[in-house]
Design an enzyme around this catalytic site. Structure first.
Site: not given
Ligand code: NAD
Length: 250
Positions: A90, A156, A191
């Site tokens: 994730n 992305y 988030t």
């Molecule tokens: P977030 O920023 O709340 O959490 C992401 C987490 O990943 C953070 O705790 C961060 O420290 C960790 N992280 C970043 N780089 C890292 C690395 N190199 N190694 C290990 N950990 C790392 O983000 P989120 O919104 O919860 O996103 C989680 C996933 O969901 C991501 O892949 C994101 O692309 C995807 N996503 C999010 C959304 C959205 O709208 N929030 C939509 C579609 C997809």
């Protein structure tokens, strides 16, 4: 009995947002969860909350952009519990906002290394462990931008399309080995990733793109990840499923 009783699960990027919700729901359903992230403080807090709610969890720091640390994370699961059943890859970042021609090489590499190469490294070592175990379920966190464009975010979009392709291939290759692999495509979810990258006006505009009339909550994604991770989704593999409030329907 929870639906993940006796399962061992890894969640990357588990310190925040969607990953945190996934770790919490896995633990609530009985899994032994290894919460992994680069953010030690917040990751350990997620674990402390799970433990205080009677769940089983531990924290392991791993930067998913490196193959070595993905391997170390899988090794940790084997060391602690002797097997790996479930992995939710994730961890991800938004990256630079720029038109493709202005995207810096450095920013491109950073997004691809974390969002795409990181998921491949994770899958590679998780598959090895799951083959030994004779079963497994991998969930790769894509995005609606694994299906449609995100203007100003080519890296992305490309990383998330890449995840969808990788997931299909793993589904095709590992079906006969009783290992399932699926990708989830969230719409815009409330988030820190959104709060850190988008203005209030941008967030208001994004609400209008979701027919359901609001942004999503991390728990709404985690519920579906739980289903896909569990044996309830026993006939699902190689799939890509949106959880997007209707964003990609229009
Ligand atoms: P977030 O920023 O709340 O959490 C992401 C987490 O990943 C953070 O705790 C961060 O420290 C960790 N992280 C970043 N780089 C890292 C690395 N190199 N190694 C290990 N950990 C790392 O983000 P989120 O919104 O919860 O996103 C989680 C996933 O969901 C991501 O892949 C994101 O692309 C995807 N996503 C999010 C959304 C959205 O709208 N929030 C939509 C579609 C997809």
């Amino acid at each position: 009995m929870g639906i993940l009783e006796n399962k061992v699960a890894i969640v990357t990027g588990g310190a925040s947002g969607i990953g945190k919700s996934v770790a919490e729901i896995y633990a609530k359903e009985g899994a032994k969860v290894i919460v992994s992230d680069i953010d030690i403080e917040r990751g350990e807090q997620v674990v402390a909350d799970i433990l205080s709610n009677g769940g089983i969890a531990s924290f392991f720091k791993a930067d998913t952009s490196t193959a070595e640390e993905n391997k170390a994370l899988v090794d940790e699961a084997i060391k602690l519990y002797g097997k790996l059943d479930i992995a939710c890859n994730n961890a991800g970042i938004g990256g630079l906002a720029a038109e493709t021609g202005n995207y810096t090489l450095e920013a491109w590499k950073q997004v691809i290394d974390i969002n795409f190469n990181g998921v491949f490294y994770g899958c590679k070592y998780q598959l090895e462990a799951m083959e030994k175990n004779g079963s497994g379920s991998i969930i790769n966190m894509a995005s609606i931008h694994g299906l449609v464009a995100a203007p100003m975010s080519s890296a992305y979009t490309s990383s998330k399309h890449g995840i969808v392709g990788l997931t299909k291939n793993i589904g095709a290759e590992y079906g006969p080995k009783n290992i399932r692999c699926n990708a989830v495509g969230p719409g815009y979810i409330k988030t820190p990733l959104l709060d850190n990258n988008l203005s209030k006006e941008q967030l208001e505009f994004l609400v209008t793109k979701h027919p359901i009339g609001r942004l999503g909550e991390p728990e709404e994604v985690a519920e579906f990840v739980l289903f896909l991770s569990s044996d309830k989704a026993s006939f699902m593999t190689g799939g890509y499923y949106v959880v997007d409030g209707g964003y990609t329907a229009v």
